[in-house]
Scaffold this active site. Structure first.
Site, PDB file in Angstrom:
ATOM      1  N   ASP A 616      51.765  21.280  54.341  1.00  0.00           N
ATOM      2  CA  ASP A 616      52.648  20.124  54.315  1.00  0.00           C
ATOM      3  C   ASP A 616      53.712  20.321  53.232  1.00  0.00           C
ATOM      4  O   ASP A 616      53.397  20.750  52.118  1.00  0.00           O
ATOM      5  CB  ASP A 616      51.812  18.873  54.025  1.00  0.00           C
ATOM      6  CG  ASP A 616      52.630  17.611  54.005  1.00  0.00           C
ATOM      7  OD1 ASP A 616      53.154  17.247  55.066  1.00  0.00           O
ATOM      8  OD2 ASP A 616      52.735  16.992  52.940  1.00  0.00           O
ATOM      9  N   GLU A 653      56.054  23.544  56.342  1.00  0.00           N
ATOM     10  CA  GLU A 653      57.354  22.901  56.372  1.00  0.00           C
ATOM     11  C   GLU A 653      58.221  23.471  55.257  1.00  0.00           C
ATOM     12  O   GLU A 653      57.951  23.234  54.087  1.00  0.00           O
ATOM     13  CB  GLU A 653      57.198  21.396  56.179  1.00  0.00           C
ATOM     14  CG  GLU A 653      56.453  20.724  57.305  1.00  0.00           C
ATOM     15  CD  GLU A 653      56.270  19.243  57.024  1.00  0.00           C
ATOM     16  OE1 GLU A 653      56.692  18.441  57.870  1.00  0.00           O
ATOM     17  OE2 GLU A 653      55.728  18.894  55.970  1.00  0.00           O
TER      18      GLU A 653
END
Length: 1022
Positions: A616, A653
């Site tokens: 993340d 990400e």
């Protein structure tokens, strides 16, 4: 998934796979839309938001929707808003949020999306005032003579300090106090002793500037060698850096940030094994707490309550690690550490009772750590040691399916009720859910990406205590606000959350277990992995190391209460915890936080035989952090560790934003920076080109290649003139072409202007479209858990009169850009079956109602009411007519049609290695886009993968031609190299359920391919 500016709250209100530009400034597609300063209209409401809200009557902190901290407009003073609140003593951070959400928020100095403002309350009433003309919010708290934490102790003899000025005759001191209590009284420091600092210059020494680039312009000070030798002792108490005038009066005083010197003093801690380990039958406990004064271990027989079984002191080692060897009868008991440590936040020595940051087991609601031996046979399902992994030759072969554990089975009536929403549901082979996954696996899906399953800080783990909406939701109108109101009323108390609120990184979440009180969650997690592997699916865990669910002395997060001021990334001058991710940002650039991340990943891989990790907000980690993860995984072997670490895929990400943006503190793990590492990043370029616009467009009707731009316009003014649309569509086609190569930066082709360019030459909002060095570094997707589902996005963007049959074709066409590209293909669960979240753009806390995943094919989740107001109210005007239109609600037959068409895409991808060549060289050699230049057909992309050039990759065929026809008319496209060859429609499509694609044809004499509208046709040459 993406970027956010100041997105506070339990799971980023604006996060999501919405990246955008990877260089500053951030695009709105990456972050909540900031205020447009003086151009922003008068707000409907102004809310004081911050870490003090839970003290002022709100359900939690950082809640812009909480009315308890709303400010009132001051009578007779337009644009001035004020409120007075009784604020308990303590240190806080705050800012202003407008209109009940994060779309417009202001921080320090009135900056849009700016830094949090630090506040120290002595206890009592504080008045906050917001001025809408300047966007500045202030309090009436008198400024302390001690300001922020602008001094940084970088090494025993080295300091950096952001001095306002350095007047002649000034001297510098480091004050310390063993038990706190340093104050400025009448221009002098009271309550401690000091050491002299020497100011060496107005910029850092180059060696330290390179290691701490965000501090390079700070003043450089040194501590004499004899004084520096006291560093370990000094770190156990209060510290102040002080500037003293020639007359002896204090000119400036600031607190000291200490992570740098801690890392310099305790390098050997990096080599230590931390947490719980076993010496034969006896447990050993190791806790890194270099600033602690005492550490004790308390052992309990029960996970909650009960008497203490044993309390023993730990011994401090030279590396800052406190250790003790326990007793063999402690197995399966529970433990807590008691840490005596000075806490700058409270200004005094505290005795904190904490769980173990390295916990591998926990009691219910993370109350205590579990003394558990992960090698205990009772914790492993049958056949665990010999578990066979689904084969995977290379990362490019992956077809990922992003899935939430609770979504998967909470509504599955074929799963026993007590197992619904749990890991155990994946062991129910005959359930509707597992049959669905097995069916997709047979078609070519080969991996499941699980949304976070680490211990989550915001879910009640006792299922009998979890709240449910107190309404008959199904009775309300499809465009009603009633459903969201009922869901929102229990949102913080129900069993649903995406899980981006990490508490313990290395223990599975207890609410997904049938019994969260003991080691059951460990066994059931392994059963889940085994169930998925047996179904032919590898398992990827979504991990969240970039932030914590909370920070500070009042938080349930243990890191800050063990080594205060170390584990979180702090503002360079104020010392406030940075929150650009949504929540308190961790500082994985600090050695031991980086070690915690790497150690946790290794433990998870070994314990649960995981096949991949998705990081993340990976751009908030350094590139070196990720290389360390990769290197540690590569060391794992089947023989020694039970997992082949080299086969574990890593991606994340790669968004670029916040206080680390543009490599401000280190070389980030962003999209462009990760080229050549083999670590994947999400490709927002193809996503936006296919869908149209970006995730945070003010008008969601912006069209793209896969939503009717130019060829089937929706009439929205936001799309511009036909000429504007044509130009944008041709740019979209170039961006998609680059995406189909695996987003290769160096891939060369002819662009829309007729020029030969590289992937990096294609523009994406001011940044290069192509940024990877290898196809495995691109995660190719058109929907994910963040932002609207693909079906919902198309509901906004497609022309209103578009039939359901054509909506299905647009869905299939969009998915085909991921399935038939060279990068890693990524689908959101349910996307193959028109999944909707009733237009919810951020369903992280929207409950089971809006996150429906129906395995029966009866319901897709559309028209279940207006989605939660907090994140969607600004789009209600667009949503209401859509939700009220029965023509937009798919029937079971429509869902079945979409599903079969999507499965065909998986089967085609699986059928040939030409769709995953595996190297940039092979892609350049074999893949081309014959129809380029300014005369190309708008809405049509032709891709030729020629296996007659170079080495033979596919022994069954000499090549494939894919025609993506997103236009409203039949197209005929000529591929000169195909003339004389025996191309025919792919066998999967010839025998498949789509009758339209069967009308596609090939003329060998001319090398021409004819394809019906809204169709992706794949031709193969045997």
């Amino acid at each position: 998934m993406h970027t956010t500016s100041s997105i506070h709250r339990r799971r980023r209100r604006f996060a999501g796979l919405a990246a955008g530009v990877v260089t500053g400034p951030l695009l709105v597609s990456l972050m909540p839309l900031p205020a447009l300063a003086d151009h922003s209209p008068s707000p409907q409401s102004v809310t004081l938001v911050g870490s003090l809200q839970s003290e002022l009557g709100c359900a939690g902190d950082w809640q812009p929707e909480c009315a308890a901290t709303a400010l009132s407009e001051v009578a007779g003073s337009p644009g001035i808003y004020s409120g007075t609140f009784e604020v308990p003593a303590g240190d806080y951070a705050y800012k202003a949020a407008l209109n009940g959400n994060w779309t417009e928020n202001y921080g320090d100095g009135g900056a849009a999306g700016g830094a949090d403002i630090a506040l120290t309350s002595q206890g009592g009433p504080i008045t906050f005032t917001y001025n809408h003309s300047t966007h500045v919010i202030t309090s009436d708290v008198q400024q302390s003579a001690i300001a922020g934490a602008a001094a940084h102790w970088l090494a025993p003899g080295t300091f950096a300090w952001d001095l306002d000025e350095a007047p002649d005759g000034a001297s510098y001191r480091l004050y310390s106090s063993t038990n706190g209590g340093l104050e400025v009284v009448d221009g002098a420091i009271t309550g401690g002793d000091y050491l002299n600092l020497e100011r060496r210059g107005d910029a850092l020494d180059p060696e330290f500037a390179a290691a701490h680039p965000h501090l390079k312009s700070f003043d450089f000070l040194t501590l004499p060698r004899k004084a520096a030798a006291q560093a370990r002792k000094l770190l156990k108490g209060e510290l102040l850096a002080v500037q003293v005038g020639a007359d002896g009066a204090v000119l400036q005083a600031t607190r000291v940030q200490v992570p740098g010197v801690i890392d310099a003093l305790y390098p050997n801690a990096m080599k230590r094994s931390l947490g719980l380990s076993w010496k034969g039958p006896r447990p050993r406990f190791d806790l890194w707490a270099p600033t602690a004064r005492e550490v004790s271990l308390h052992v309990y027989r029960e996970g909650s309550g009960g008497e203490v079984l044993a309390s023993v002191p730990l011994k401090e080692g030279h590396d800052g690690v406190w250790s003790v060897l326990g007793e063999k009868n402690w197995k399966d008991a529970y433990y807590l550490y008691e840490v005596e440590v000075y806490v700058p936040e409270t200004g005094q020595v505290e005795r904190n009772l904490v769980t173990d940051p390295y916990s591998v087991g926990l009691s219910t609601n993370s109350e205590r750590s579990l003394i558990v031996n992960l090698t205990d046979p009772q914790l492993a399902p049958s056949g665990w040691k010999s578990l066979q992994k689904p084969a995977l030759a290379q990362p490019e072969d992956l077809s990922l399916y992003e899935l939430h554990v609770r979504d998967f089975s909470i509504n599955d009536a074929t799963v026993p009720e007590e197992r619904r929403g749990t890991y155990a549901a994946f062991a129910e082979r005959d359930s509707d859910g597992m049959k669905r996954l097995a069916d997709l696996a047979d078609s070519g899906l080969n991996a499941v990406h699980l949304l976070p399953v680490n211990d989550i800080g915001t879910i009640e783990e006792r299922r009998d205590v979890q709240a449910e909406p107190q309404c008959e939701l199904a009775k309300f109108a499809p465009d009603s606000e009633e459903q969201q109101a009922c869901v929102a009323a229990v949102a913080g108390k129900d069993g649903f959350n995406w899980g981006y609120d990490p508490l313990h990184y290395t223990t599975p979440e207890g609410s997904y277990s049938t019994d969260p009180s003991d080691g059951t969650r460990i066994r059931e997690f392994r059963e889940m992995v085994a169930g998925l592997n047996t179904a032919g699916l590898r398992v990827v865990q979504d991990v969240v190391y970039n932030h914590t669910a909370g920070a500070g002395q009042a938080s349930n997060n243990n890191l800050d209460r063990i080594v205060p001021g170390y584990y979180h990334r702090l503002n360079a001058t104020s010392g406030a915890v940075e929150t650009s991710t949504c929540c308190p940002n961790t500082a994985t650039e600090n050695a031991m936080m980086g070690k915690l991340m790497v150690d946790s990943i290794v433990t998870l891989a070994r314990t649960y035989k995981l096949d991949g990790f998705r990081f993340d907000l990976m751009g908030h980690h350094s590139k070196q952090n990720m290389l360390d993860v990769r290197a540690a995984l590569d060391e794992l072997t089947l023989e020694r560790d039970g997992v082949d670490g080299k086969s574990v895929y890593v991606y994340g990400e790669g968004w670029n934003f916040g206080e680390v943006a543009d490599n401000a503190r280190f070389e980030q793990a962003t999209q462009a920076n990760m080229a050549g590492t083999g670590i994947g990043t999400f490709n927002d370029r193809l996503r936006d080109a296919v869908r149209g616009g970006g995730p945070f467009d003010e008008d969601p009707r912006v069209q793209g290649f896969g939503s009717g731009l130019l060829t089937q316009p929706n009439g929205a003014e936001v799309n511009g003139s036909p000429a504007d649309q044509r130009a944008r569509l041709l740019l979209n086609q170039d961006q998609i072409k680059v995406g189909l190569t695996g987003n290769l930066r160096d891939y060369r082709f002819v662009d829309r202007t007729g020029a030969e360019v590289s992937g990096a030459d294609i523009d994406y909002n001011g940044s290069p479209a192509g940024y990877t060095a290898d196809p495995q570094e691109a995660i190719t997707y058109v929907e994910a858990h963040d932002n609207e589902t693909l079906f919902d996005s198309l509901a906004f963007k497609l022309a209103p009169e578009t039939s359901m049959a054509d909506r299905i074709r647009f869905q299939t066409l969009s998915l085909s850009t991921t399935a038939l590209g060279q990068g890693v293909s990524f689908w959101h669960a349910g996307g193959e079956a028109l999944r909707s979240k009733s237009l919810d753009r951020n369903s992280y806390d929207s409950g089971d109602w809006f996150n429906l995943l129906d395995h029966t094919g009866t319901e897709n989740g559309f028209a279940r009411g207006l989605p939660p107001r907090a994140d969607n109210a600004d789009k209600y005007e667009f949503m209401k007519p859509l939700l009220a239109d029965p023509a937009l609600k798919p029937a079971p037959a429509d869902i079945a049609t979409a599903r079969e068409q999507a499965k065909s895409l998986l089967e085609i991808r699986k059928s040939s290695p030409l769709f995953h060549l595996g190297s940039a060289d092979l892609v350049q050699q074999k893949l081309s886009f014959p129809s380029g230049g300014p005369e190309q057909t708008p809405g049509v992309i032709v891709m030729h993968i020629d296996d007659t050039t170079g080495s033979d990759v596919d022994s069954e065929r000499t090549g494939v031609v894919v025609v993506f026809n997103a236009s409203d008319t039949t197209t005929t496209q000529t591929v000169p190299a195909a003339a004389g060859q025996a191309f025919a429609l792919h066998r999967v499509q010839q025998g498949g359920p789509d009758e339209v694609v069967k009308g596609a044809a090939f003329d060998s004499s001319t090398g021409s391919f004819t394809v019906p509208p809204l169709t992706v046709a794949v031709f193969e040459a045997k």
